[in-house]
Design a protein around this motif. Structure first.
Motif, PDB file in Angstrom:
ATOM      1  N   MET A   1       0.752  -1.376  -0.019  1.00  0.00           N
ATOM      2  CA  MET A   1      -0.012  -0.084  -0.361  1.00  0.00           C
ATOM      3  C   MET A   1       0.959   1.107   0.138  1.00  0.00           C
ATOM      4  O   MET A   1       1.879   1.084   1.303  1.00  0.00           O
TER       5      MET A   1
ATOM      6  N   ASP B   1      -9.269   0.207   8.275  1.00  0.00           N
ATOM      7  CA  ASP B   1      -7.790  -1.679   7.864  1.00  0.00           C
ATOM      8  C   ASP B   1      -6.534  -0.612   7.470  1.00  0.00           C
ATOM      9  O   ASP B   1      -5.418  -1.650   7.361  1.00  0.00           O
ATOM     10  N   GLY B   2      -6.843   0.702   6.057  1.00  0.00           N
ATOM     11  CA  GLY B   2      -5.503   0.493   5.897  1.00  0.00           C
ATOM     12  C   GLY B   2      -4.557   1.551   7.276  1.00  0.00           C
ATOM     13  O   GLY B   2      -3.472   1.314   7.026  1.00  0.00           O
TER      14      GLY B   2
ATOM     15  N   GLU C   1      -3.414  -1.461   8.483  1.00  0.00           N
ATOM     16  CA  GLU C   1      -1.815  -1.762   7.934  1.00  0.00           C
ATOM     17  C   GLU C   1      -0.776  -1.306   7.726  1.00  0.00           C
ATOM     18  O   GLU C   1       0.461  -1.730   8.113  1.00  0.00           O
TER      19      GLU C   1
ATOM     20  N   ARG D   1       0.776  -2.162  11.090  1.00  0.00           N
ATOM     21  CA  ARG D   1       1.620  -2.755  11.608  1.00  0.00           C
ATOM     22  C   ARG D   1       2.725  -2.887  10.765  1.00  0.00           C
ATOM     23  O   ARG D   1       4.379  -3.586  11.367  1.00  0.00           O
ATOM     24  N   GLU D   2       3.218  -2.054   9.488  1.00  0.00           N
ATOM     25  CA  GLU D   2       4.068  -2.745   8.889  1.00  0.00           C
ATOM     26  C   GLU D   2       5.395  -1.403   9.234  1.00  0.00           C
ATOM     27  O   GLU D   2       6.663  -1.412   9.772  1.00  0.00           O
TER      28      GLU D   2
ATOM     29  N   ARG E   1      -8.813   3.723   1.891  1.00  0.00           N
ATOM     30  CA  ARG E   1      -7.343   2.426   2.574  1.00  0.00           C
ATOM     31  C   ARG E   1      -6.455   3.849   2.983  1.00  0.00           C
ATOM     32  O   ARG E   1      -5.236   3.932   4.002  1.00  0.00           O
TER      33      ARG E   1
ATOM     34  N   ALA F   1      -3.987   5.109   6.377  1.00  0.00           N
ATOM     35  CA  ALA F   1      -2.886   4.150   6.036  1.00  0.00           C
ATOM     36  C   ALA F   1      -1.697   5.448   6.362  1.00  0.00           C
ATOM     37  O   ALA F   1      -1.114   5.772   7.833  1.00  0.00           O
TER      38      ALA F   1
END
Length: 199
Positions: free
Chosen positions: A1, A57-58, A61, A64-65, A188, A192
């Motif tokens: 992403m 959700d984005g 993610e 987590r990265e 997303r 993010a």
């Protein structure tokens, strides 16, 4: 992403002292008891809810990265359930709602009305994003959100994002909606970007 923290913001808000924690409930939490990223949504036919969920959700993610899930708890809250304490404690906001009759949906406006004066001058400089679902325009709801956030002295992390459903007849307007994948990905990415900024 693909996501970016390249927004032109010169400061981040600080968490005010003395904010109480909201009561435990079934409302969604991804980590911790009080969200640092607060996603406030209202939806009538599903588009705005799906936009909010995609942004969540984005954000997850990205965190987590960055190995930052524990540092940036995310709260996904329906507008009617958000507490003043949650707004004060959050470090960034994502507001997602439909435009109805060229204005912000009633439940989302009620959230802002209910919290406005309790938040005033207590969240200055914190980032926000606005996501709006609309049939053919969306600019009226965007202007309302931007005026309110200007009053709260929040800073936009990116321009408001409008998703058009092109629903024009009464049946089409009231029908359940499915967010197109391209728009889901855009939401997303916005989630993010906010999460990476807060991390």
């Amino acid at each position: 992403m693909a996501w970016s923290t390249g927004a032109t913001m010169s400061e981040r808000g600080s968490r005010p002292a003395g904010c109480g924690s909201p009561p435990a409930s079934a409302r969604e939490r991804t980590a911790g008891s009080t969200p640092h990223l607060l996603i406030v949504w209202h939806s009538r036919t599903g588009t705005a809810r799906q936009m909010a969920e995609a942004a969540r959700d984005g954000a997850l993610e990205a965190l987590r990265e960055l190995d930052a899930v524990a540092r940036v708890p995310i709260g996904l809250r329906r507008a009617a359930e958000v507490t003043l304490e949650e707004v004060l404690a959050a470090q960034g906001y994502l507001f997602c709602a439909p435009e109805n009759l060229a204005t912000l949906s009633g439940e989302m406006k009620e959230f802002f009305d209910r919290c406005y004066y309790g938040v005033l001058d207590r969240v200055n400089g914190r980032p926000y994003l606005a996501l709006v679902a609309a049939g053919s325009d969306g600019s009226g709801a965007v202007r309302q959100i931007e005026r309110i956030c200007t009053g709260w002295r929040l800073r936009p992390l990116a321009p408001a994002h409008i998703v058009l459903t092109h629903a024009q007849t009464p049946d089409a307007i009231m029908a359940p909606k499915t967010l197109p994948e391209a728009e889901r990905e855009r939401c997303r990415t916005l989630g993010a970007t906010m999460a990476a900024w807060l991390a």
